[in-house]
Scaffold this motif. Structure first.
Motif, PDB file in Angstrom:
ATOM      1  N   THR A 281       0.920  -1.044   0.076  1.00  0.00           N
ATOM      2  CA  THR A 281       0.092  -0.035  -0.021  1.00  0.00           C
ATOM      3  C   THR A 281       0.864   1.331  -0.028  1.00  0.00           C
ATOM      4  N   VAL A 282       1.909   1.329   0.691  1.00  0.00           N
ATOM      5  CA  VAL A 282       2.849   2.365   0.929  1.00  0.00           C
ATOM      6  C   VAL A 282       3.611   2.593  -0.296  1.00  0.00           C
ATOM      7  N   LEU A 283       4.040   1.535  -0.835  1.00  0.00           N
ATOM      8  CA  LEU A 283       4.957   1.638  -2.023  1.00  0.00           C
ATOM      9  C   LEU A 283       4.076   2.048  -3.299  1.00  0.00           C
ATOM     10  N   SER A 284       2.852   1.548  -3.329  1.00  0.00           N
ATOM     11  CA  SER A 284       1.665   2.043  -4.397  1.00  0.00           C
ATOM     12  C   SER A 284       1.388   3.388  -4.383  1.00  0.00           C
ATOM     13  N   ALA A 285       1.013   3.853  -3.023  1.00  0.00           N
ATOM     14  CA  ALA A 285       0.487   5.150  -3.039  1.00  0.00           C
ATOM     15  C   ALA A 285       1.846   6.173  -3.242  1.00  0.00           C
ATOM     16  N   ARG A 286       2.993   5.791  -2.929  1.00  0.00           N
ATOM     17  CA  ARG A 286       4.318   6.665  -3.273  1.00  0.00           C
ATOM     18  C   ARG A 286       4.455   6.866  -4.855  1.00  0.00           C
ATOM     19  N   TYR A 287       4.099   5.706  -5.526  1.00  0.00           N
ATOM     20  CA  TYR A 287       4.328   5.703  -6.995  1.00  0.00           C
ATOM     21  C   TYR A 287       3.411   6.338  -7.690  1.00  0.00           C
ATOM     22  N   VAL A 288       2.029   6.314  -7.124  1.00  0.00           N
ATOM     23  CA  VAL A 288       1.032   6.755  -7.922  1.00  0.00           C
ATOM     24  C   VAL A 288       0.956   8.538  -7.627  1.00  0.00           C
ATOM     25  N   ASP A 289       1.555   8.804  -6.492  1.00  0.00           N
ATOM     26  CA  ASP A 289       1.566  10.219  -6.277  1.00  0.00           C
ATOM     27  C   ASP A 289       2.746  10.959  -7.097  1.00  0.00           C
ATOM     28  N   LEU A 290       3.876  10.276  -7.337  1.00  0.00           N
ATOM     29  CA  LEU A 290       4.966  10.844  -7.975  1.00  0.00           C
ATOM     30  C   LEU A 290       4.415  10.677  -9.519  1.00  0.00           C
ATOM     31  N   LEU A 291       3.779   9.638  -9.937  1.00  0.00           N
ATOM     32  CA  LEU A 291       3.498   9.707 -11.368  1.00  0.00           C
ATOM     33  C   LEU A 291       2.241  10.589 -11.591  1.00  0.00           C
ATOM     34  N   ALA A 292       1.384  10.927 -10.797  1.00  0.00           N
ATOM     35  CA  ALA A 292       0.230  11.923 -10.953  1.00  0.00           C
ATOM     36  C   ALA A 292       0.841  13.405 -10.711  1.00  0.00           C
ATOM     37  N   ARG A 293       1.552  13.768  -9.979  1.00  0.00           N
ATOM     38  CA  ARG A 293       2.094  14.917  -9.885  1.00  0.00           C
ATOM     39  C   ARG A 293       3.238  15.341 -10.882  1.00  0.00           C
ATOM     40  N   ASN A 294       3.647  14.238 -11.613  1.00  0.00           N
ATOM     41  CA  ASN A 294       4.605  14.547 -12.552  1.00  0.00           C
ATOM     42  C   ASN A 294       4.033  14.743 -14.019  1.00  0.00           C
ATOM     43  N   SER A 295       2.523  14.520 -13.791  1.00  0.00           N
ATOM     44  CA  SER A 295       1.469  14.643 -15.053  1.00  0.00           C
ATOM     45  C   SER A 295       2.283  14.021 -16.278  1.00  0.00           C
ATOM     46  N   LEU A 296       2.611  12.741 -16.002  1.00  0.00           N
ATOM     47  CA  LEU A 296       3.071  11.808 -17.095  1.00  0.00           C
ATOM     48  C   LEU A 296       1.809  11.153 -17.715  1.00  0.00           C
ATOM     49  N   ALA A 297       1.643  11.329 -19.126  1.00  0.00           N
ATOM     50  CA  ALA A 297       0.282  10.706 -19.615  1.00  0.00           C
ATOM     51  C   ALA A 297       0.496   9.259 -19.712  1.00  0.00           C
ATOM     52  N   PRO A 298      -0.372   8.512 -19.081  1.00  0.00           N
ATOM     53  CA  PRO A 298      -0.416   7.115 -19.173  1.00  0.00           C
ATOM     54  C   PRO A 298      -0.802   6.709 -20.693  1.00  0.00           C
ATOM     55  N   SER A 299      -1.499   7.365 -21.343  1.00  0.00           N
ATOM     56  CA  SER A 299      -2.008   6.923 -22.576  1.00  0.00           C
ATOM     57  C   SER A 299      -1.137   6.771 -23.645  1.00  0.00           C
ATOM     58  N   ALA A 300       0.444   7.485 -23.369  1.00  0.00           N
ATOM     59  CA  ALA A 300       1.465   7.448 -23.916  1.00  0.00           C
ATOM     60  C   ALA A 300       2.538   6.420 -23.643  1.00  0.00           C
ATOM     61  N   MET A 301       2.252   5.738 -22.455  1.00  0.00           N
ATOM     62  CA  MET A 301       2.929   4.737 -22.013  1.00  0.00           C
ATOM     63  C   MET A 301       2.448   3.511 -22.264  1.00  0.00           C
TER      64      MET A 301
END
Length: 428
Positions: A394-414
């Motif tokens: 849970t902690v690792l997942s929450a950290r990952y999604v927080d970093l990914l969302a704040r970095n505004s990486l477009a998942p549709s391009a990933m």
């Protein structure tokens, strides 16, 4: 020039056949050459971004061209039509948001940190299974409705297993669909829907009391032991009664109504409800189907054209019990979900299910626009190692999604990162 002999033996020069040919007619006359040169020069002026060219618009340049009626290439016989005109000006508007050097560096750092967090999560799940903390596990993470990470360690995407108490979230959503249809009132006494367990000395239990676990029904019981609406106590009995209310309000069996209202519209083909235990547990599902359910919740009640709930109903489900004071940081059980709220905004809402041989969890992060799904097969319900595994993932997942969302990486391009690992006992 080759030589040849005449009849008298005199050497005469051989005449080239080209020398006797009439003069070749020029392909273009001077006037046509001039027109073409003018067009080429004007085209270069429009294409090459010279300072002088910047004062012309495309419309002005187009209007300055003269298209003659005669054919530019009469000897070749090509019919060259003049290019179509346009009144639309070519313009470019630069982005309104400009990052400073510090912001650009911070974004790069967050991107690198997100990749490290992703590797940490994948590595931990692999080691947890290889160390027999859990015999098998699967994790899926969605960002902006798109898959970001998929980890399968002995569990595949469409493998169905019991989800235990996570069933309560499905029961709560089913109740809200009947509320939208006008068949259930959350603040009505449960006796209206054929459930008669309220005690006169304690007062009437409402449907909302059952959903919030504030009915006064203690864990392991189906009858109240204190007055409703004054405190929270988690009890499977509350949701068993909700299953009965669903059946009486819809005039369908609990499992048939879930199939009609949730599973079928969301194309959750790996999911089913047991006719035995109802309401509090009894649903079996796959990580694929749980992902669709979680994404529907994140998306305000609809997914891929299927409208399960209105956004207002999702909002209602996030509300705390009336007796709970509103503070800056709140953690409480709402209508079918546990909620963590900061400064009046939902940070995350989730529910899990745990029993011998099965663990399941859905975590929705509205501000990070992400959903995390977990499935595992623990050996024992009381395993301390399972608690550590659940917390770490849970902690690792929450950290990952927080970093990914704040970095505004477009998942549709990933491309989603998919990892499948073999157990130590598996043969290569």
């Amino acid at each position: 020039m080759p030589l040849m002999m005449d009849a008298k033996g005199n050497r005469v020069a051989r005449q080239s056949p080209y020398e006797s040919a009439p003069p070749r007619k020029p392909l273009l006359n001077p006037e046509q050459k001039k027109k073409i040169a003018h067009r080429v020069a004007l085209a270069l002026l429009l294409i090459v971004p010279l300072p002088m060219a910047s004062v012309f618009s495309y419309k002005e340049a187009s209007d300055s061209l003269q298209f003659p009626e005669d054919n530019l290439f009469p000897d070749v016989g090509l019919e060259v039509a003049p290019p179509a005109r346009t009144d639309r000006a070519i313009s470019y508007e630069p982005p309104r948001v400009r990052l400073t050097q510090g912001q650009r560096e911070a974004r790069i750092q967050r991107s690198t940190a997100a990749l490290r967090a992703e590797q940490d999560l994948m590595g931990y799940v692999k080691s947890a299974v290889s160390d027999q903390i859990v015999p098998s596990a699967a994790v899926e993470i969605y960002l902006e409705q798109q898959p970001a990470v998929k980890i399968y360690q002995g569990l595949e995407s469409h493998r169905s297993q019991p989800i235990a108490s996570l069933t309560k979230s499905f029961t709560a959503v089913a109740v809200m669909t009947l509320v939208e249809d006008g068949l259930i009132n959350l603040d009505a006494p449960i006796s209206r829907y054929g459930v008669h367990v309220s005690r006169p000395e304690f007062g009437q239990i409402t449907v909302r009391d059952l959903m919030l676990h504030t009915s006064g029904i203690s864990y392991g019981s189906t009858l109240p032991s204190y007055a409703p609406g004054i405190r929270h106590q988690y009890s499977n009995g509350n949701y068993a009664h909700l299953a009965t209310i669903i059946e009486n309000a819809s005039r369908m069996t609990y499992q048939d109504y879930l199939e009609q209202a949730i599973f079928e519209p969301l194309a959750m083909r790996d999911s089913s409800a047991s006719p035995g235990i109802k309401g509090s547990s009894g649903i079996a599902s796959s990580i694929h189907d749980l992902g669709r359910f979680g994404r529907m919740l994140l998306n305000g009640g609809h997914l891929d054209g299927a409208q399960i709930l209105r956004p207002e109903s999702i909002q209602e489900m996030m509300q705390p019990p009336a007796f709970m004071p509103v503070t800056e940081h709140m953690e409480y059980y709402a209508h079918g979900f546990r909620v963590e709220a900061h400064h009046g905004r939902v940070k995350t809402f989730f529910h899990s299910g745990l029993w011998n041989g099965t663990f399941s969890e859905i975590c929705v992060y509205p501000e990070d626009r992400s959903v995390v799904i977990q499935l595992a097969n623990p050996v024992s319900y009381h395993s301390e190692a399972l608690g550590g595994y659940r917390y770490r993932v849970t902690v690792l997942s929450a950290r990952y999604v927080d970093l990914l969302a704040r970095n505004s990486l477009a998942p549709s391009a990933m491309q989603p990162v998919t990892a499948r690992f073999k157990n130590n006992s598996d043969q290569p």
